[in-house]
Write a protein that holds these residues in place. Structure first.
Motif, PDB file in Angstrom:
ATOM      1  N   PRO A 291      -3.477  11.034   4.855  1.00 49.83           N
ATOM      2  CA  PRO A 291      -3.636  10.567   3.268  1.00 49.83           C
ATOM      3  C   PRO A 291      -5.147  10.107   3.196  1.00 49.83           C
ATOM      4  O   PRO A 291      -6.046  10.249   3.840  1.00 49.83           O
ATOM      5  CB  PRO A 291      -2.894   9.322   3.200  1.00 49.83           C
ATOM      6  CG  PRO A 291      -2.786   8.466   4.774  1.00 49.83           C
ATOM      7  CD  PRO A 291      -3.040   9.797   5.329  1.00 49.83           C
ATOM      8  N   SER A 292      -5.486   9.591   1.901  1.00 50.92           N
ATOM      9  CA  SER A 292      -6.744   9.135   1.641  1.00 50.92           C
ATOM     10  C   SER A 292      -6.815   7.772   2.417  1.00 50.92           C
ATOM     11  O   SER A 292      -5.935   6.971   2.614  1.00 50.92           O
ATOM     12  CB  SER A 292      -6.973   8.817   0.031  1.00 50.92           C
ATOM     13  OG  SER A 292      -7.744   7.731  -0.103  1.00 50.92           O
ATOM     14  N   ILE A 293      -8.116   7.569   3.067  1.00 48.65           N
ATOM     15  CA  ILE A 293      -7.991   6.271   3.772  1.00 48.65           C
ATOM     16  C   ILE A 293      -7.776   5.095   2.977  1.00 48.65           C
ATOM     17  O   ILE A 293      -7.676   4.010   3.424  1.00 48.65           O
ATOM     18  CB  ILE A 293      -9.425   6.342   4.621  1.00 48.65           C
ATOM     19  CG1 ILE A 293     -10.702   6.200   3.661  1.00 48.65           C
ATOM     20  CG2 ILE A 293      -9.578   7.415   5.332  1.00 48.65           C
ATOM     21  CD1 ILE A 293     -12.034   6.003   4.213  1.00 48.65           C
ATOM     22  N   TRP A 294      -8.176   5.269   1.738  1.00 49.94           N
ATOM     23  CA  TRP A 294      -7.862   3.991   0.882  1.00 49.94           C
ATOM     24  C   TRP A 294      -6.499   3.970   0.291  1.00 49.94           C
ATOM     25  O   TRP A 294      -6.286   2.725  -0.373  1.00 49.94           O
ATOM     26  CB  TRP A 294      -8.810   4.311  -0.362  1.00 49.94           C
ATOM     27  CG  TRP A 294     -10.186   4.180   0.133  1.00 49.94           C
ATOM     28  CD1 TRP A 294     -11.167   5.292  -0.083  1.00 49.94           C
ATOM     29  CD2 TRP A 294     -11.269   3.220   0.534  1.00 49.94           C
ATOM     30  NE1 TRP A 294     -12.300   5.355   0.576  1.00 49.94           N
ATOM     31  CE2 TRP A 294     -12.446   3.954   0.860  1.00 49.94           C
ATOM     32  CE3 TRP A 294     -11.093   2.064   0.806  1.00 49.94           C
ATOM     33  CZ2 TRP A 294     -13.477   3.422   1.464  1.00 49.94           C
ATOM     34  CZ3 TRP A 294     -12.052   1.288   1.459  1.00 49.94           C
ATOM     35  CH2 TRP A 294     -13.500   2.003   1.935  1.00 49.94           C
ATOM     36  N   GLY A 295      -5.689   4.742   0.537  1.00 51.14           N
ATOM     37  CA  GLY A 295      -4.328   4.463   0.095  1.00 51.14           C
ATOM     38  C   GLY A 295      -4.123   5.074  -1.227  1.00 51.14           C
ATOM     39  O   GLY A 295      -4.825   5.497  -1.934  1.00 51.14           O
ATOM     40  N   PRO A 296      -2.949   4.878  -1.737  1.00 49.16           N
ATOM     41  CA  PRO A 296      -2.603   5.402  -3.108  1.00 49.16           C
ATOM     42  C   PRO A 296      -3.306   4.669  -4.143  1.00 49.16           C
ATOM     43  O   PRO A 296      -3.525   5.325  -5.274  1.00 49.16           O
ATOM     44  CB  PRO A 296      -1.003   5.141  -3.417  1.00 49.16           C
ATOM     45  CG  PRO A 296      -0.787   4.019  -2.412  1.00 49.16           C
ATOM     46  CD  PRO A 296      -1.771   4.341  -1.113  1.00 49.16           C
ATOM     47  N   GLY A 297      -3.926   3.659  -3.833  1.00 42.65           N
ATOM     48  CA  GLY A 297      -4.782   2.815  -4.914  1.00 42.65           C
ATOM     49  C   GLY A 297      -5.975   3.305  -5.261  1.00 42.65           C
ATOM     50  O   GLY A 297      -6.717   2.953  -6.067  1.00 42.65           O
ATOM     51  N   GLY A 298      -6.533   4.056  -4.281  1.00 44.29           N
ATOM     52  CA  GLY A 298      -8.019   4.527  -4.256  1.00 44.29           C
ATOM     53  C   GLY A 298      -8.866   3.410  -3.761  1.00 44.29           C
ATOM     54  O   GLY A 298      -8.566   2.327  -3.413  1.00 44.29           O
ATOM     55  N   LYS A 299     -10.264   3.742  -3.662  1.00 44.47           N
ATOM     56  CA  LYS A 299     -11.278   2.861  -3.108  1.00 44.47           C
ATOM     57  C   LYS A 299     -11.194   1.538  -3.943  1.00 44.47           C
ATOM     58  O   LYS A 299     -11.194   1.603  -5.140  1.00 44.47           O
ATOM     59  CB  LYS A 299     -12.457   3.558  -3.075  1.00 44.47           C
ATOM     60  CG  LYS A 299     -13.512   2.946  -2.517  1.00 44.47           C
ATOM     61  CD  LYS A 299     -14.924   3.725  -2.288  1.00 44.47           C
ATOM     62  CE  LYS A 299     -16.003   2.727  -1.587  1.00 44.47           C
ATOM     63  NZ  LYS A 299     -17.227   3.597  -1.258  1.00 44.47           N
ATOM     64  N   PRO A 300     -11.093   0.151  -3.271  1.00 45.50           N
ATOM     65  CA  PRO A 300     -11.325  -0.586  -3.919  1.00 45.50           C
ATOM     66  C   PRO A 300     -12.686  -1.222  -4.365  1.00 45.50           C
ATOM     67  O   PRO A 300     -13.575  -0.416  -3.954  1.00 45.50           O
ATOM     68  CB  PRO A 300     -11.086  -1.860  -2.662  1.00 45.50           C
ATOM     69  CG  PRO A 300     -11.344  -1.308  -1.416  1.00 45.50           C
ATOM     70  CD  PRO A 300     -11.088   0.232  -1.579  1.00 45.50           C
TER      71      PRO A 300
END
Length: 300
Positions: A291-300
């Motif tokens: 997955p994206s390393i930032w998870g489903p929420g995207g980059k903080p």
């Protein structure tokens, strides 16, 4: 007394138990080499177990200059332990502060394209204060804790910090073990603990700024965290998502010092992982499942 001398002249107390493939255990801020006793008793039956006290933790030397405590220096102290024992490599197992040292050791000495200095890395309870939303506050609180240690002493620190929200789980599960933990923490050097808190903990870089470096680690990695160790949950997911060689184990109803809280489960998970590594069965995550390393929420 067995010691290793670092390349900046600091003597580190070291214990070496058992024979076989070496495992080096790296302790947390509130612990020392004694914190790994449940692991040494188990693994030294078939492995060579090495524990040591970080600088600032007697009987290791306690440098009086806070500038001699840093993320880089603690990483290099781990290297000096391996070299002092004549080890080309070892399995490295770190908890909390020791997990940060282990991770930074991996980024420096286990990157792709170089001969790795570790056979594997285990990162337990890694990530307190690392989330971008908490990072500046953590630095500020670490400096305040250092001031408090110098002003109030270690007995007060053990009676407050030692009873934190991710440590009450140990108290509730194992009152006798918790009392031993608090007693040992109260006996630490106030100077060494304050310098470690101010020079190392308060200045360590944010993990979320190191994802490119982490992604280059080429050895197998096991990430472990307690599901009630709130500051480490999101960083543990970040490490898992960033490192294609990493697996993640979450221990239920557990806080921060998971090797003491759940020694049997911790040892079983670690032993299974080490056997997979030694047998060549530890695999890299399939690119299709990353997955994206930032998870489903995207980059903080």
């Amino acid at each position: 007394m067995p010691t290793i001398t670092t390349d900046d002249g600091v003597k580190l107390y070291c214990e070496d138990t058992g024979a076989g493939t070496p495992i080096v255990f790296v302790h947390e801020f509130a612990g020392d080499s004694r914190s790994w006793e449940p692991q040494v008793r188990h693994f030294s039956r078939r492995w060579r177990c090495i524990t040591y006290n970080a600088r600032g933790y007697p009987p290791s030397d306690v440098p009086q200059d806070a500038e001699r405590y840093s993320q880089e220096r603690v990483r290099e102290d781990l290297r000096c332990v391996l070299e002092g024992l004549g080890l080309a490599d070892a399995h490295i197992v770190g908890l909390s502060m020791g997990a940060f040292a282990t991770l930074h050791f991996g980024m420096r000495y286990c990157a792709q394209g170089a001969a790795p200095r570790a056979r594997s890395l285990t990162l337990a309870g890694c990530g307190t204060g690392a989330h971008p939303a908490l990072y500046a506050k953590f630095q500020q609180e670490a400096r305040a804790l250092a001031d408090s240690i110098e002003r109030e002493g270690m007995a007060h620190f053990a009676a407050t910090y030692g009873h934190g929200p991710a440590r009450v789980q140990l108290r509730d599960k194992d009152p006798r073990g918790f009392a031993e933990f608090v007693r040992q923490l109260a006996g630490h050097s106030a100077t060494g603990s304050a310098h470690t808190m101010r020079g190392y903990q308060a200045r360590r870089p944010c993990l979320y700024d190191l994802t490119d470096e982490m992604a280059r680690i080429a050895v197998p990695v096991l990430v472990m965290t307690g599901d009630e160790d709130e500051p480490c949950l999101e960083p543990s997911l970040l490490i898992k998502r960033t490192l294609p060689t990493a697996g993640l184990a979450m221990l239920p109803r557990s806080g921060h010092p998971i090797n003491l809280e759940e020694p049997a489960l911790f040892n079983r998970l670690l032993e299974d992982f080490l056997h997979q590594v030694e047998s060549g069965r530890s695999t890299v995550r399939d690119a299709a499942s990353r997955p994206s390393i930032w998870g489903p929420g995207g980059k903080p």
